[in-house]
Design a protein around this motif. Structure first.
Motif, PDB file in Angstrom:
ATOM      1  N   LEU A 124       0.813  -1.215   0.000  1.00  0.00           N
ATOM      2  CA  LEU A 124       0.000   0.000   0.000  1.00  0.00           C
ATOM      3  C   LEU A 124       0.846   1.263   0.000  1.00  0.00           C
ATOM      4  O   LEU A 124       0.443   2.289  -0.569  1.00  0.00           O
ATOM      5  CB  LEU A 124      -0.939   0.009   1.208  1.00  0.00           C
ATOM      6  CG  LEU A 124      -2.009  -1.087   1.241  1.00  0.00           C
ATOM      7  CD1 LEU A 124      -2.887  -0.934   2.468  1.00  0.00           C
ATOM      8  CD2 LEU A 124      -2.860  -1.067  -0.017  1.00  0.00           C
ATOM      9  N   PHE A 125       2.014   1.218   0.640  1.00  0.00           N
ATOM     10  CA  PHE A 125       2.839   2.416   0.742  1.00  0.00           C
ATOM     11  C   PHE A 125       4.086   2.355  -0.147  1.00  0.00           C
ATOM     12  O   PHE A 125       4.896   3.275  -0.155  1.00  0.00           O
ATOM     13  CB  PHE A 125       3.205   2.674   2.205  1.00  0.00           C
ATOM     14  CG  PHE A 125       1.999   2.932   3.056  1.00  0.00           C
ATOM     15  CD1 PHE A 125       1.389   4.173   3.062  1.00  0.00           C
ATOM     16  CD2 PHE A 125       1.424   1.918   3.816  1.00  0.00           C
ATOM     17  CE1 PHE A 125       0.255   4.417   3.819  1.00  0.00           C
ATOM     18  CE2 PHE A 125       0.292   2.147   4.578  1.00  0.00           C
ATOM     19  CZ  PHE A 125      -0.300   3.399   4.581  1.00  0.00           C
ATOM     20  N   GLY A 126       4.240   1.238  -0.867  1.00  0.00           N
ATOM     21  CA  GLY A 126       5.215   1.182  -1.940  1.00  0.00           C
ATOM     22  C   GLY A 126       6.668   1.127  -1.539  1.00  0.00           C
ATOM     23  O   GLY A 126       7.533   1.532  -2.326  1.00  0.00           O
ATOM     24  N   TYR A 127       6.961   0.628  -0.335  1.00  0.00           N
ATOM     25  CA  TYR A 127       8.361   0.589   0.092  1.00  0.00           C
ATOM     26  C   TYR A 127       8.627  -0.663   0.918  1.00  0.00           C
ATOM     27  O   TYR A 127       7.810  -1.048   1.762  1.00  0.00           O
ATOM     28  CB  TYR A 127       8.710   1.835   0.919  1.00  0.00           C
ATOM     29  CG  TYR A 127      10.098   1.796   1.510  1.00  0.00           C
ATOM     30  CD1 TYR A 127      11.225   1.997   0.713  1.00  0.00           C
ATOM     31  CD2 TYR A 127      10.281   1.539   2.864  1.00  0.00           C
ATOM     32  CE1 TYR A 127      12.504   1.948   1.261  1.00  0.00           C
ATOM     33  CE2 TYR A 127      11.554   1.490   3.417  1.00  0.00           C
ATOM     34  CZ  TYR A 127      12.665   1.698   2.607  1.00  0.00           C
ATOM     35  OH  TYR A 127      13.917   1.638   3.136  1.00  0.00           O
ATOM     36  N   VAL A 128       9.796  -1.271   0.698  1.00  0.00           N
ATOM     37  CA  VAL A 128      10.241  -2.436   1.458  1.00  0.00           C
ATOM     38  C   VAL A 128      11.660  -2.151   1.938  1.00  0.00           C
ATOM     39  O   VAL A 128      12.534  -1.817   1.122  1.00  0.00           O
ATOM     40  CB  VAL A 128      10.236  -3.706   0.576  1.00  0.00           C
ATOM     41  CG1 VAL A 128      10.827  -4.894   1.331  1.00  0.00           C
ATOM     42  CG2 VAL A 128       8.827  -4.021   0.097  1.00  0.00           C
ATOM     43  N   GLY A 129      11.899  -2.248   3.249  1.00  0.00           N
ATOM     44  CA  GLY A 129      13.220  -1.940   3.787  1.00  0.00           C
ATOM     45  C   GLY A 129      13.531  -2.716   5.043  1.00  0.00           C
ATOM     46  O   GLY A 129      12.624  -3.151   5.775  1.00  0.00           O
ATOM     47  N   ALA A 130      14.825  -2.879   5.337  1.00  0.00           N
ATOM     48  CA  ALA A 130      15.269  -3.670   6.488  1.00  0.00           C
ATOM     49  C   ALA A 130      14.925  -3.019   7.818  1.00  0.00           C
ATOM     50  O   ALA A 130      14.897  -3.702   8.859  1.00  0.00           O
ATOM     51  CB  ALA A 130      16.779  -3.901   6.403  1.00  0.00           C
ATOM     52  N   SER A 131      14.659  -1.718   7.827  1.00  0.00           N
ATOM     53  CA  SER A 131      14.336  -1.040   9.080  1.00  0.00           C
ATOM     54  C   SER A 131      13.093  -1.636   9.737  1.00  0.00           C
ATOM     55  O   SER A 131      12.951  -1.596  10.967  1.00  0.00           O
ATOM     56  CB  SER A 131      14.126   0.461   8.836  1.00  0.00           C
ATOM     57  OG  SER A 131      13.089   0.679   7.892  1.00  0.00           O
ATOM     58  N   PHE A 132      12.213  -2.231   8.939  1.00  0.00           N
ATOM     59  CA  PHE A 132      10.994  -2.831   9.491  1.00  0.00           C
ATOM     60  C   PHE A 132      11.270  -4.168  10.174  1.00  0.00           C
ATOM     61  O   PHE A 132      10.379  -4.728  10.804  1.00  0.00           O
ATOM     62  CB  PHE A 132       9.952  -3.023   8.386  1.00  0.00           C
ATOM     63  CG  PHE A 132       9.423  -1.727   7.841  1.00  0.00           C
ATOM     64  CD1 PHE A 132       8.491  -0.984   8.541  1.00  0.00           C
ATOM     65  CD2 PHE A 132       9.868  -1.235   6.625  1.00  0.00           C
ATOM     66  CE1 PHE A 132       8.004   0.214   8.046  1.00  0.00           C
ATOM     67  CE2 PHE A 132       9.393  -0.036   6.110  1.00  0.00           C
ATOM     68  CZ  PHE A 132       8.463   0.695   6.821  1.00  0.00           C
ATOM     69  N   ALA A 133      12.494  -4.684  10.012  1.00  0.00           N
ATOM     70  CA  ALA A 133      12.871  -5.927  10.688  1.00  0.00           C
ATOM     71  C   ALA A 133      13.674  -5.653  11.949  1.00  0.00           C
ATOM     72  O   ALA A 133      14.065  -6.590  12.651  1.00  0.00           O
ATOM     73  CB  ALA A 133      13.679  -6.815   9.748  1.00  0.00           C
ATOM     74  N   HIS A 134      13.924  -4.374  12.236  1.00  0.00           N
ATOM     75  CA  HIS A 134      14.733  -4.021  13.403  1.00  0.00           C
ATOM     76  C   HIS A 134      13.952  -4.245  14.687  1.00  0.00           C
ATOM     77  O   HIS A 134      12.723  -4.335  14.680  1.00  0.00           O
ATOM     78  CB  HIS A 134      15.191  -2.563  13.299  1.00  0.00           C
ATOM     79  CG  HIS A 134      16.375  -2.245  14.136  1.00  0.00           C
ATOM     80  ND1 HIS A 134      16.276  -1.727  15.401  1.00  0.00           N
ATOM     81  CD2 HIS A 134      17.705  -2.407  13.900  1.00  0.00           C
ATOM     82  CE1 HIS A 134      17.490  -1.561  15.916  1.00  0.00           C
ATOM     83  NE2 HIS A 134      18.377  -1.965  15.021  1.00  0.00           N
ATOM     84  N   VAL A 135      14.687  -4.294  15.804  1.00  0.00           N
ATOM     85  CA  VAL A 135      14.083  -4.653  17.088  1.00  0.00           C
ATOM     86  C   VAL A 135      12.976  -3.690  17.507  1.00  0.00           C
ATOM     87  O   VAL A 135      12.033  -4.085  18.205  1.00  0.00           O
ATOM     88  CB  VAL A 135      15.175  -4.746  18.178  1.00  0.00           C
ATOM     89  CG1 VAL A 135      15.800  -3.376  18.443  1.00  0.00           C
ATOM     90  CG2 VAL A 135      14.616  -5.338  19.461  1.00  0.00           C
TER      91      VAL A 135
END
Length: 314
Positions: free
Chosen positions: A229-240
């Motif tokens: 929906l927001f068009g972005y995939v990044g590693a920050s979303f896997a952070h603690v």
């Protein structure tokens, strides 16, 4: 009016209210509420494990990230359209939840928290390790042309809002249904007294594994939906920090309540948003508010309403 009717009326009323707000909110709040609803799906998933089953996870970001990357990489490298890519994201979260559940549920208490944190960090480092494909912390953008599902462009404000509402409605009503079924009652029994539930003949491990898988599936749906929906995939979303956020949302809204995760997510989102407009020390403001809520509303906002006013709230 029966308790079931009251409960259904409340939750359907919330969905109707959110639907109506989609046509009258100004653009800024329209976008914010869409984001809140997707993140609330994540909180609903976390609540299944923590609020209803009593298992405290510190690594739920791995499921959110699994859904996000399962969806994003499927579009980027396999050329899938949004619908099957979304399904791939959920399947990635389910597969990871099965593996993590089978291993982590061999532990209890603090050990379970540590094991889930370790698994989550392993997923985060794996994303960074394969930066050639995942783009690591930089992430990658999902183009507008790749976000069209059944002829609907999900990059437009109204389509994105309604898609977020649909995801949230499915997640919330599914958990509401589950908690009124025998399986949901068993999860609550495990939370209250695991030994007694086992003595009554219930397969505690199987039910806990089911809770981990369902929680992982909903969290992966939130991650896949957020990326799409927001068009972005990044590693920050896997952070603690993304493992801590759903815990805070659930505690604020009310652990073990169906509507609580949404209220907690909405409250926390706007608390940070509004305080950041007043001061650079906005996290201090958020921290003070959290401490006050912990002291004077220990059951969370919805939990306190259930204790003091509406004892029928699920």
């Amino acid at each position: 009016m029966s308790i079931t009717t009251k409960s259904l009326t409340l939750h359907l009323g919330l969905i109707a209210l959110l639907f109506a707000l989609g046509f009258i909110l100004p653009a800024y709040h329209h976008g914010n509420l869409a984001r809140v609803m997707v993140l609330a799906v994540y909180a609903v998933g976390y609540n299944v494990l923590f609020g209803y089953t009593g298992l405290l996870s510190l690594g739920h970001a791995m499921f959110f990230a699994a859904g996000m990357y399962g969806m994003g990489l499927s579009i980027k490298f396999l050329g899938l359209t949004p619908a099957p890519a979304l399904a791939m994201g959920v399947l990635a979260g389910v597969a990871l939840a099965v593996v993590v559940g089978l291993l982590a549920l061999r532990t209890i208490g603090v050990a379970f928290m540590i094991v889930t944190l370790m698994f989550s960090q392993a997923v985060y480092l794996t994303i960074l390790l394969f930066g050639e494909y995942t783009r690591g912390d930089e992430g990658f953008v999902i183009q507008q042309a790749q976000r069209v599902i059944w002829g609907v462009d999900l990059s437009t404000d109204q389509a994105r809002y309604m898609a977020a509402l649909a995801m949230f409605s499915v997640a919330m009503l599914s958990v509401l249904w589950l908690m009124r079924r025998p399986a949901g009652k068993v999860l609550i029994a495990i939370r209250e007294n695991e030994e007694r539930a086992q003595l009554l003949g219930y397969n505690v491990f199987a039910h806990k594994l089911g809770a981990v898988v369902l929680s992982g599936a909903l969290s992966a749906l939130a991650g896949a939906g957020y990326g799409l929906l927001f068009g972005y995939v990044g590693a920050s979303f896997a952070h603690v920090q993304y493992s801590i956020f759903p815990l805070l949302w659930v505690l604020l809204g009310g652990a073990g309540t169906v509507i609580g995760p949404f209220i907690g997510t909405l409250f926390m989102f706007y608390l940070i948003d509004l305080s950041s407009g007043l001061t650079n020390a906005y996290m201090l403001v958020a921290g003070v508010a959290l401490v006050l809520l912990t002291l004077f509303a220990r059951a969370g906002l919805v939990g306190e309403l259930r204790k003091r006013v509406w004892g029928w709230l699920p």
